[in-house]
Design a protein around this motif. Structure first.
Motif, PDB file in Angstrom:
ATOM      1  N   MET A   1       4.313  -2.308  10.962  1.00 30.76           N
ATOM      2  CA  MET A   1       3.447  -2.540   9.809  1.00 30.76           C
ATOM      3  C   MET A   1       3.378  -1.273   8.955  1.00 30.76           C
ATOM      4  O   MET A   1       3.068  -0.197   9.453  1.00 30.76           O
ATOM      5  CB  MET A   1       2.038  -2.940  10.261  1.00 30.76           C
ATOM      6  N   TYR A   2       3.683  -1.408   7.682  1.00 30.23           N
ATOM      7  CA  TYR A   2       3.658  -0.263   6.784  1.00 30.23           C
ATOM      8  C   TYR A   2       2.224   0.136   6.439  1.00 30.23           C
ATOM      9  O   TYR A   2       1.363  -0.713   6.226  1.00 30.23           O
ATOM     10  CB  TYR A   2       4.403  -0.575   5.489  1.00 30.23           C
ATOM     11  N   LYS A   3       2.021   1.451   6.358  1.00 29.61           N
ATOM     12  CA  LYS A   3       0.698   1.976   6.013  1.00 29.61           C
ATOM     13  C   LYS A   3       0.670   2.399   4.540  1.00 29.61           C
ATOM     14  O   LYS A   3       1.493   3.194   4.096  1.00 29.61           O
ATOM     15  CB  LYS A   3       0.365   3.183   6.896  1.00 29.61           C
ATOM     16  N   ILE A   4      -0.284   1.835   3.795  1.00 26.12           N
ATOM     17  CA  ILE A   4      -0.456   2.142   2.374  1.00 26.12           C
ATOM     18  C   ILE A   4      -1.729   2.968   2.208  1.00 26.12           C
ATOM     19  O   ILE A   4      -2.799   2.569   2.681  1.00 26.12           O
ATOM     20  CB  ILE A   4      -0.576   0.861   1.524  1.00 26.12           C
ATOM     21  N   PHE A   5      -1.615   4.103   1.543  1.00 26.17           N
ATOM     22  CA  PHE A   5      -2.774   4.947   1.261  1.00 26.17           C
ATOM     23  C   PHE A   5      -3.198   4.686  -0.179  1.00 26.17           C
ATOM     24  O   PHE A   5      -2.478   5.009  -1.124  1.00 26.17           O
ATOM     25  CB  PHE A   5      -2.423   6.414   1.461  1.00 26.17           C
ATOM     26  N   LEU A   6      -4.355   4.064  -0.358  1.00 27.84           N
ATOM     27  CA  LEU A   6      -4.846   3.654  -1.663  1.00 27.84           C
ATOM     28  C   LEU A   6      -5.841   4.675  -2.198  1.00 27.84           C
ATOM     29  O   LEU A   6      -6.967   4.779  -1.706  1.00 27.84           O
ATOM     30  CB  LEU A   6      -5.485   2.266  -1.566  1.00 27.84           C
ATOM     31  N   VAL A   7      -5.428   5.429  -3.199  1.00 29.95           N
ATOM     32  CA  VAL A   7      -6.267   6.482  -3.785  1.00 29.95           C
ATOM     33  C   VAL A   7      -6.771   5.973  -5.128  1.00 29.95           C
ATOM     34  O   VAL A   7      -6.148   6.167  -6.175  1.00 29.95           O
ATOM     35  CB  VAL A   7      -5.483   7.798  -3.947  1.00 29.95           C
ATOM     36  N   GLU A   8      -7.905   5.298  -5.107  1.00 24.12           N
ATOM     37  CA  GLU A   8      -8.477   4.617  -6.278  1.00 24.12           C
ATOM     38  C   GLU A   8      -9.992   4.613  -6.132  1.00 24.12           C
ATOM     39  O   GLU A   8     -10.512   4.316  -5.059  1.00 24.12           O
ATOM     40  CB  GLU A   8      -7.918   3.191  -6.338  1.00 24.12           C
ATOM     41  N   ASP A   9     -10.719   4.955  -7.216  1.00 24.94           N
ATOM     42  CA  ASP A   9     -12.178   5.034  -7.120  1.00 24.94           C
ATOM     43  C   ASP A   9     -12.887   3.782  -7.621  1.00 24.94           C
ATOM     44  O   ASP A   9     -14.116   3.710  -7.584  1.00 24.94           O
ATOM     45  CB  ASP A   9     -12.698   6.265  -7.865  1.00 24.94           C
ATOM     46  N   ASP A  10     -12.137   2.789  -8.086  1.00 22.84           N
ATOM     47  CA  ASP A  10     -12.723   1.515  -8.506  1.00 22.84           C
ATOM     48  C   ASP A  10     -12.872   0.643  -7.260  1.00 22.84           C
ATOM     49  O   ASP A  10     -11.890   0.114  -6.734  1.00 22.84           O
ATOM     50  CB  ASP A  10     -11.823   0.842  -9.537  1.00 22.84           C
ATOM     51  N   GLU A  11     -14.091   0.470  -6.771  1.00 23.73           N
ATOM     52  CA  GLU A  11     -14.315  -0.237  -5.514  1.00 23.73           C
ATOM     53  C   GLU A  11     -13.856  -1.693  -5.559  1.00 23.73           C
ATOM     54  O   GLU A  11     -13.291  -2.205  -4.590  1.00 23.73           O
ATOM     55  CB  GLU A  11     -15.799  -0.153  -5.135  1.00 23.73           C
ATOM     56  N   TYR A  24       0.060  -9.723   3.244  1.00 23.62           N
ATOM     57  CA  TYR A  24       1.494  -9.529   3.418  1.00 23.62           C
ATOM     58  C   TYR A  24       1.795  -8.493   4.513  1.00 23.62           C
ATOM     59  O   TYR A  24       2.843  -7.862   4.517  1.00 23.62           O
ATOM     60  CB  TYR A  24       2.125  -9.113   2.088  1.00 23.62           C
ATOM     61  N   ASP A  25       0.821  -8.351   5.409  1.00 23.39           N
ATOM     62  CA  ASP A  25       0.980  -7.518   6.612  1.00 23.39           C
ATOM     63  C   ASP A  25       1.099  -6.026   6.342  1.00 23.39           C
ATOM     64  O   ASP A  25       1.690  -5.292   7.141  1.00 23.39           O
ATOM     65  CB  ASP A  25       2.194  -7.982   7.432  1.00 23.39           C
ATOM     66  N   TYR A  26       0.513  -5.564   5.244  1.00 21.54           N
ATOM     67  CA  TYR A  26       0.426  -4.130   5.014  1.00 21.54           C
ATOM     68  C   TYR A  26      -0.905  -3.612   5.567  1.00 21.54           C
ATOM     69  O   TYR A  26      -1.928  -4.295   5.487  1.00 21.54           O
ATOM     70  CB  TYR A  26       0.514  -3.791   3.528  1.00 21.54           C
ATOM     71  N   GLU A  27      -0.863  -2.426   6.119  1.00 24.07           N
ATOM     72  CA  GLU A  27      -2.075  -1.785   6.613  1.00 24.07           C
ATOM     73  C   GLU A  27      -2.575  -0.847   5.508  1.00 24.07           C
ATOM     74  O   GLU A  27      -1.904   0.129   5.177  1.00 24.07           O
ATOM     75  CB  GLU A  27      -1.763  -0.992   7.885  1.00 24.07           C
ATOM     76  N   VAL A  28      -3.724  -1.141   4.940  1.00 19.27           N
ATOM     77  CA  VAL A  28      -4.200  -0.418   3.763  1.00 19.27           C
ATOM     78  C   VAL A  28      -5.364   0.501   4.118  1.00 19.27           C
ATOM     79  O   VAL A  28      -6.357   0.069   4.708  1.00 19.27           O
ATOM     80  CB  VAL A  28      -4.640  -1.389   2.640  1.00 19.27           C
ATOM     81  N   TYR A  29      -5.231   1.769   3.748  1.00 21.45           N
ATOM     82  CA  TYR A  29      -6.284   2.762   3.965  1.00 21.45           C
ATOM     83  C   TYR A  29      -6.821   3.210   2.607  1.00 21.45           C
ATOM     84  O   TYR A  29      -6.068   3.683   1.758  1.00 21.45           O
ATOM     85  CB  TYR A  29      -5.739   3.977   4.709  1.00 21.45           C
ATOM     86  N   VAL A  30      -8.117   3.065   2.419  1.00 19.33           N
ATOM     87  CA  VAL A  30      -8.770   3.477   1.180  1.00 19.33           C
ATOM     88  C   VAL A  30      -9.418   4.839   1.403  1.00 19.33           C
ATOM     89  O   VAL A  30      -9.955   5.115   2.486  1.00 19.33           O
ATOM     90  CB  VAL A  30      -9.847   2.445   0.760  1.00 19.33           C
ATOM     91  N   VAL A  31      -9.356   5.685   0.392  1.00 19.38           N
ATOM     92  CA  VAL A  31      -9.951   7.022   0.508  1.00 19.38           C
ATOM     93  C   VAL A  31     -11.426   6.912   0.858  1.00 19.38           C
ATOM     94  O   VAL A  31     -12.178   6.183   0.203  1.00 19.38           O
ATOM     95  CB  VAL A  31      -9.791   7.807  -0.810  1.00 19.38           C
ATOM     96  N   GLU A  32     -11.851   7.646   1.859  1.00 16.83           N
ATOM     97  CA  GLU A  32     -13.258   7.638   2.262  1.00 16.83           C
ATOM     98  C   GLU A  32     -14.047   8.760   1.614  1.00 16.83           C
ATOM     99  O   GLU A  32     -15.232   8.613   1.336  1.00 16.83           O
ATOM    100  CB  GLU A  32     -13.354   7.751   3.789  1.00 16.83           C
ATOM    101  N   ASP A  33     -13.398   9.885   1.382  1.00 15.10           N
ATOM    102  CA  ASP A  33     -14.075  11.046   0.809  1.00 15.10           C
ATOM    103  C   ASP A  33     -13.103  11.743  -0.137  1.00 15.10           C
ATOM    104  O   ASP A  33     -12.138  12.372   0.300  1.00 15.10           O
ATOM    105  CB  ASP A  33     -14.515  12.004   1.915  1.00 15.10           C
ATOM    106  N   PHE A  34     -13.351  11.617  -1.437  1.00 14.90           N
ATOM    107  CA  PHE A  34     -12.430  12.182  -2.416  1.00 14.90           C
ATOM    108  C   PHE A  34     -12.372  13.706  -2.376  1.00 14.90           C
ATOM    109  O   PHE A  34     -11.452  14.309  -2.922  1.00 14.90           O
ATOM    110  CB  PHE A  34     -12.794  11.709  -3.829  1.00 14.90           C
ATOM    111  N   ASP A  47       3.139   5.343   4.658  1.00 15.28           N
ATOM    112  CA  ASP A  47       4.509   5.021   4.276  1.00 15.28           C
ATOM    113  C   ASP A  47       4.647   4.939   2.763  1.00 15.28           C
ATOM    114  O   ASP A  47       5.766   5.013   2.240  1.00 15.28           O
ATOM    115  CB  ASP A  47       4.925   3.689   4.895  1.00 15.28           C
ATOM    116  N   LEU A  48       3.515   4.785   2.073  1.00 11.64           N
ATOM    117  CA  LEU A  48       3.526   4.716   0.608  1.00 11.64           C
ATOM    118  C   LEU A  48       2.129   5.022   0.087  1.00 11.64           C
ATOM    119  O   LEU A  48       1.135   4.704   0.743  1.00 11.64           O
ATOM    120  CB  LEU A  48       3.977   3.331   0.144  1.00 11.64           C
TER     121      LEU A  48
END
Length: 226
Positions: A1-11, A24-34, A47-48
């Motif tokens: 499973m690909y890991k996506i790092f989502l750096v976006e402040d719009d909740e 689509y089976d992507y593992e998405v990580y949202v920034v917790e502390d900017f 991975d992206l």
């Protein structure tokens, strides 16, 4: 499973993107502390990266430069800034693609899939390519010449490899655009120019000059030695 790092402040946008990509089976990580985005990037080892520009504490251009120094991970900028200079700046700092808001989630998915596929294709080919003392190392996107070595971005390496493989043959701009960006009709033509210029500058750092020739209105040709 690909890991996506989502750096976006719009909740809300974060929620929509995360839910859609998870289908689509992507593992998405949202920034917790900017304030600690760089540390989160290193910890997650994604991975992206999906990277906005207008962010708290530090802008996306700065983070793009930082991420690129640490990794060759694909970086896709997602921004409401539509000015051409902004898109050029993002590519110059090492981003692989630039999507202007608003965008469809289907388009985002397409670009993510294409970026990951290109990365895998390059990473899986461990051969080196040699021509007149210049060596292209496909395992780490580095080029070597006369005991000097320098690292290229994924897109820069792909462009140079294509040119070297077709030495003395004029490659059309459309061919090179399609090599790096599957949906080339949505890519500003200056994006290719910027990447070619970066390749030329890196070759110059190794002492190789004027080997990528511009054929106005057509494309480029690699002419290096016999």
């Amino acid at each position: 499973m690909y890991k996506i790092f989502l750096v976006e402040d719009d909740e809300k946008l974060n929620e929509h993107i995360k839910e859609y990509l998870q289908m689509y089976d992507y593992e998405v990580y949202v920034v917790e502390d900017f304030k600690n985005t760089e540390k989160e990037f290193e910890f997650i080892n994604p991975d992206l990266v999906l990277l906005d520009i207008n962010l708290p504490y530090s802008d996306g251009f700065y983070l793009c430069r930082v991420f690129r120094k640490k990794s060759n991970v694909p970086i896709i900028i997602t921004s409401a800034r539509t000015a051409e200079i902004e898109q050029i700046m993002g590519i110059e700092l090492g981003a692989d693609d630039y999507i202007t808001k608003p965008f469809s989630l289907k388009m985002l998915l397409t670009k993510i899939s294409a970026a990951l596929r290109r990365t895998n294709e390059l990473s899986n080919d461990k051969k080196s390519l040699k021509i007149n003392g210049l060596e292209l190392k496909e395992s780490n996107f580095r080029i070597n010449y006369k005991d000097r070595e320098i690292e290229l971005s994924k897109n820069e390496f792909a462009l140079l490899k294509k040119l070297v493989e077709n030495k003395d043959v004029i490659l059309k701009r459309e061919t090179l655009l399609e090599l790096i960006w599957d949906d080339s009709e949505f890519v500003n033509d200056n994006t290719l120019t910027v990447n070619i210029t970066r390749v030329k500058n890196k070759l110059k750092e190794l002492g190789i000059e004027d080997v990528i020739k511009t054929k106005r209105g057509v494309g480029y040709v690699f002419a290096f030695g016999k």
